[in-house]
Design an enzyme around this catalytic site. Structure first.
Site, PDB file in Angstrom:
ATOM      1  N   CYS A   2       0.826  -1.212   0.000  1.00 34.75           N
ATOM      2  CA  CYS A   2       0.000   0.000   0.000  1.00 34.75           C
ATOM      3  C   CYS A   2       0.862   1.266   0.000  1.00 34.75           C
ATOM      4  O   CYS A   2       1.989   1.263   0.490  1.00 34.75           O
ATOM      5  CB  CYS A   2      -0.891   0.017   1.229  1.00 34.75           C
ATOM      6  SG  CYS A   2      -1.921  -1.435   1.359  1.00 34.75           S
ATOM      7  N   ARG A  27       5.202  -0.168  -5.959  1.00 36.41           N
ATOM      8  CA  ARG A  27       5.170  -0.961  -4.732  1.00 36.41           C
ATOM      9  C   ARG A  27       4.215  -2.139  -4.838  1.00 36.41           C
ATOM     10  O   ARG A  27       4.271  -3.059  -4.019  1.00 36.41           O
ATOM     11  CB  ARG A  27       4.754  -0.076  -3.548  1.00 36.41           C
ATOM     12  CG  ARG A  27       5.712   1.071  -3.295  1.00 36.41           C
ATOM     13  CD  ARG A  27       5.120   2.038  -2.306  1.00 36.41           C
ATOM     14  NE  ARG A  27       4.867   1.408  -1.024  1.00 36.41           N
ATOM     15  CZ  ARG A  27       5.728   1.364  -0.025  1.00 36.41           C
ATOM     16  NH1 ARG A  27       6.904   1.921  -0.148  1.00 36.41           N
ATOM     17  NH2 ARG A  27       5.422   0.775   1.111  1.00 36.41           N
ATOM     18  N   GLY A 102      -0.867  -0.804   6.583  1.00 30.25           N
ATOM     19  CA  GLY A 102      -0.616  -1.646   7.756  1.00 30.25           C
ATOM     20  C   GLY A 102      -1.810  -2.520   8.066  1.00 30.25           C
ATOM     21  O   GLY A 102      -2.755  -2.614   7.274  1.00 30.25           O
ATOM     22  N   GLU A 485      18.841 -17.448  -7.564  1.00 27.54           N
ATOM     23  CA  GLU A 485      18.392 -16.112  -7.971  1.00 27.54           C
ATOM     24  C   GLU A 485      17.862 -16.143  -9.415  1.00 27.54           C
ATOM     25  O   GLU A 485      16.842 -15.518  -9.722  1.00 27.54           O
ATOM     26  CB  GLU A 485      19.560 -15.121  -7.811  1.00 27.54           C
ATOM     27  CG  GLU A 485      19.324 -13.720  -8.323  1.00 27.54           C
ATOM     28  CD  GLU A 485      18.195 -12.968  -7.644  1.00 27.54           C
ATOM     29  OE1 GLU A 485      17.563 -13.506  -6.724  1.00 27.54           O
ATOM     30  OE2 GLU A 485      17.914 -11.836  -8.074  1.00 27.54           O
ATOM     31  N   LYS A 489      14.089 -15.111 -10.425  1.00 29.23           N
ATOM     32  CA  LYS A 489      13.810 -14.057 -11.424  1.00 29.23           C
ATOM     33  C   LYS A 489      12.891 -14.598 -12.512  1.00 29.23           C
ATOM     34  O   LYS A 489      11.924 -13.961 -12.892  1.00 29.23           O
ATOM     35  CB  LYS A 489      15.105 -13.547 -12.097  1.00 29.23           C
ATOM     36  CG  LYS A 489      16.029 -12.694 -11.291  1.00 29.23           C
ATOM     37  CD  LYS A 489      15.539 -11.307 -10.999  1.00 29.23           C
ATOM     38  CE  LYS A 489      14.785 -11.279  -9.701  1.00 29.23           C
ATOM     39  NZ  LYS A 489      15.510 -10.902  -8.514  1.00 29.23           N
ATOM     40  N   GLU A 492       9.263 -15.268 -11.163  1.00 29.70           N
ATOM     41  CA  GLU A 492       8.435 -14.134 -10.724  1.00 29.70           C
ATOM     42  C   GLU A 492       7.974 -13.240 -11.870  1.00 29.70           C
ATOM     43  O   GLU A 492       6.902 -12.653 -11.784  1.00 29.70           O
ATOM     44  CB  GLU A 492       9.074 -13.343  -9.576  1.00 29.70           C
ATOM     45  CG  GLU A 492      10.183 -12.409  -9.908  1.00 29.70           C
ATOM     46  CD  GLU A 492      10.666 -11.621  -8.678  1.00 29.70           C
ATOM     47  OE1 GLU A 492      11.858 -11.364  -8.596  1.00 29.70           O
ATOM     48  OE2 GLU A 492       9.846 -11.245  -7.808  1.00 29.70           O
ATOM     49  N   HIS A 508      20.235 -36.922  -6.905  1.00 31.82           N
ATOM     50  CA  HIS A 508      19.487 -37.355  -5.717  1.00 31.82           C
ATOM     51  C   HIS A 508      17.991 -37.077  -5.871  1.00 31.82           C
ATOM     52  O   HIS A 508      17.261 -37.077  -4.887  1.00 31.82           O
ATOM     53  CB  HIS A 508      20.044 -36.659  -4.469  1.00 31.82           C
ATOM     54  CG  HIS A 508      21.474 -36.999  -4.195  1.00 31.82           C
ATOM     55  ND1 HIS A 508      21.870 -38.240  -3.746  1.00 31.82           N
ATOM     56  CD2 HIS A 508      22.610 -36.281  -4.356  1.00 31.82           C
ATOM     57  CE1 HIS A 508      23.185 -38.266  -3.620  1.00 31.82           C
ATOM     58  NE2 HIS A 508      23.657 -37.085  -3.992  1.00 31.82           N
ATOM     59  N   LYS A 607       6.355  -4.763  -4.428  1.00 33.16           N
ATOM     60  CA  LYS A 607       7.773  -4.433  -4.300  1.00 33.16           C
ATOM     61  C   LYS A 607       8.226  -4.503  -2.850  1.00 33.16           C
ATOM     62  O   LYS A 607       9.243  -5.094  -2.536  1.00 33.16           O
ATOM     63  CB  LYS A 607       8.021  -3.023  -4.879  1.00 33.16           C
ATOM     64  CG  LYS A 607       9.467  -2.575  -4.818  1.00 33.16           C
ATOM     65  CD  LYS A 607      10.338  -3.401  -5.744  1.00 33.16           C
ATOM     66  CE  LYS A 607      11.800  -3.015  -5.688  1.00 33.16           C
ATOM     67  NZ  LYS A 607      12.650  -4.068  -6.280  1.00 33.16           N
TER      68      LYS A 607
END
Ligand code: M6R
Length: 612
Positions: A2, A27, A102, A485, A489, A492, A508, A607
């Protein structure tokens, strides 16, 4: 997640609110809204929409919204679905409007109480409770500020709040606990925002509210009050966030821009070390020498990409400093019984400095008696560095794309600097080795640029990935986290399911997945594990798997129909994970582009993850 912006001015603030919300889009959010006090009509007007800010903006324009006082919000749904009714601002009795970041933990209890007092609820949110609670205290004859101060005393949880009231068109009030909120100081106008980027075109002078603070803004001034309600002077900071870092410029996506900014970001992050002509505790804060000198172990806490940076650092710290280093996912650490060691240095890594799990893990570590805390962070004055004793700021500049890229490589630079500093303090870094590590860092921006130059070859690979549903990433040693990583990437932003394994683990279990439909990406730098990786590759090849190998120029990899090789520049020794991060970022970016996904705002993600 938010975002909040609010403005009180002698001009129409609606464009300020809309621009601010657009700057907060990165965000992550699923609805947006603004509310303004229409002084002429003596009314509060509100517009909310699910979807993009642009849709809400069009509605506000169609309804000729204009005002000198208003608040705006981007919402990432937690309590209640993604509906217009749940979007902020929330209004009580048509009189006051409120935006909130929040989570209010005791919202059920407060809702029951307010219902008994005659308040009706229109949404499923925890936020509406706060609007009614402030309205209730207003109705008892309190000023807007006093009503807010009474109300927040009864809230449990985390909040950043901004409130306006049609009966008081010359005032806005705000409060903060657990979620960031700042006040922007203008000339004859003032602002609130959850993130400085929201108001940076109006002012750079900001006050970061502290936990429990409330604030009262008029056009001419700002008053801040501490948790006890006493007026207090907080420091005024001048933000150095550049407008250029918030704009796309010639790029198609922020992720693309940020990938290409890495040579600069790395150079800026090592600048302090170069200016200092070497590694020293003073790079981490005034009392860092005392904190670091007799450290016996390191505990790293982080989430997502920042956690993977921590995993690379473990290899560096254990081999160069020679002390144990544990790396924990913050959301796991905070709920496990930890054996505390006061001589451990607790290092949190966070791009945003706001990630709730990392913050809570830090608080937990402190509650166990850990006083030696260091934050590696990209956002000055954000919550995690403020709660830490030592700080090292990465200088990546604003990172807007949800997929972290330049933050990761600069975190690695910071962690390598930490490693060398701890080694030096322990007498493990003689002058020649220090000089050679400094030289390695000095050359790093150039090596990163060489890796970026591989883009055309990677584009061709990415087109092959676009039609796949799954992919496997392999690495060994300090490049295993780079495989992790790379898989993160890819998943996502392209939504291709990707997993990463240490190459030795293949036999394995995961080898069972390998067939011609499962591309296997291998990070294979020219280090001591290269021959082992080559053997692991044979295991894949024998099962008909198609391999995409990132090798160093001098790795002598044979190519075939099944084995494709892109050669990254010469091997850069211990700094190699930083260089090898670049091709996996580019691969993910171009695979996502080929699949037509929303690269900068991938579905379901935010974000800054400020909820649990
Ligand atoms: O801001 P932080 O570094 O604390 O964020 C941690 C993770 O949420 C973040 O790295 C996330 O995994 C990214 N989307 C990865 O690209």
């Amino acid at each position: 997640m938010c975002g909040i912006v609010g403005a009180i001015a002698d001009r129409d603030v609606v464009p300020v609110l809309i621009e601010g919300l657009k700057r907060l889009e990165y965000r992550g959010y699923d609805s947006a809204g603004i509310a303004v006090v229409d002084a002429n009509a003596g009314d509060v007007r509100r517009v909310r929409r699910t979807g993009r800010v642009a849709e809400m903006e069009a509605a506000a324009q169609a309804e000729h919204f204009a005002s000198r006082l208003g608040i705006g919000h981007t919402r990432w749904a937690t309590h209640g679905g993604v509906t217009e009714g749940n979007a902020h601002p929330h209004v009580s009795h048509g009189e006051l409007a409120l935006v909130h970041n929040g989570i209010i933990e005791n919202h059920d209890e407060q809702r029951d109480r307010l219902r008994k007092l005659g308040y009706a609820f229109e949404s499923q949110t925890d936020t509406e409770v706060i609007a009614h609670l402030i309205h209730y205290y207003r109705a008892q004859g309190n000023s807007l500020l006093a009503a807010l101060q009474h109300a927040v005393k009864e809230l449990r949880g985390a909040y950043a709040i901004a409130v306006i009231d049609k009966r008081d068109p010359d005032r806005m009030v705000a409060a903060r606990m657990g979620c960031p909120l700042l006040v922007g100081l203008g000339e004859g106008e003032n602002f609130v925002a959850s993130d400085v980027s929201a108001i940076v075109s109006s002012t750079r002078r900001v006050i970061f509210l502290e936990e429990g603070d409330t604030a009262e803004l008029t056009r001419d001034g700002v008053k801040v009050f501490d948790a006890n309600g006493a007026e207090i002077q907080r420091d005024v900071h001048v933000s150095d966030v550049s407008l250029a870092s918030l704009e796309l410029g010639p790029y198609r996506h922020f992720m693309q821009k940020e990938i290409h900014e890495q040579p600069r970001a790395v150079a800026d992050t090592i600048e302090a070390v170069m200016d200092n002509r070497g590694f020293s505790a003073s790079l981490f804060g005034a009392d860092a020498d005392a904190v670091m000198r007799d450290v016996e172990a390191v505990q790293i806490l982080a989430c997502g990409t920042s956690y993977y940076a921590g995993l690379v650092a473990r290899y560096w710290i254990e081999s160069i400093v020679g002390i144990p280093c544990a790396v924990d996912i913050a959301s796991e650490y905070r709920y496990r019984d930890v054996v505390a060691n006061p001589k451990q240095l607790v290092v949190t890594i966070s791009q945003s400095g706001e990630t709730l799990d990392t913050m809570e893990a830090l608080k937990y570590a402190k509650s166990l008696g850990h006083e030696r805390t260091l934050s590696i962070c990209n956002v000055p004055e954000s919550a995690i560095p403020r709660a830490s004793r030592l700080v090292y700021y990465t200088r990546a500049g604003a990172e807007i794309g949800v997929a972290s890229t330049k933050a990761f490589t600069t975190q690695l630079v910071a962690l390598f600097t930490l490693t060398c500093t701890l080694a030096k303090l322990r007498g493990k870094l003689d002058g020649d080795i220090e000089q050679s590590h400094l030289e390695g860092l000095r050359q790093l921006p150039g090596s990163v640029q060489h890796a970026l130059n591989l883009e055309p070859q990677i584009v061709a690979w990415a087109e092959k990935f676009a039609s796949k549903q799954h992919a496997l990433f392999l690495g060994r040693g300090m490049h295993y986290p780079i495989a992790l990583e790379g898989a993160l990437k890819l998943k996502e932003i392209s939504y291709i399911h990707a997993e990463a394994y240490p190459a030795g683990e293949l036999k394995h279990g995961p080898l069972a997945l390998v067939d011609s439909d499962m591309p296997v990406v291998v990070i294979a730098p020219n280090d001591m594990l290269l021959e082992k990786v080559k053997s692991n590759i044979q295991e894949v090849r024998a099962r008909g798997g198609e391999m995409f190998v990132f090798a160093d120029a001098d790795s002598h990899f044979g190519e075939s129909e099944q084995v494709h090789v892109i050669r990254t520049p010469r091997h850069v020794g211990v700094l190699s994970p930083i260089v090898h991060a670049i091709p996996v970022q580019l691969l993910a970016y171009h695979a996502a582009l080929a699949r037509g996904t929303d690269v900068d705002k991938p579905r379901n993600l935010a974000k800054s993850v400020t909820v649990e």
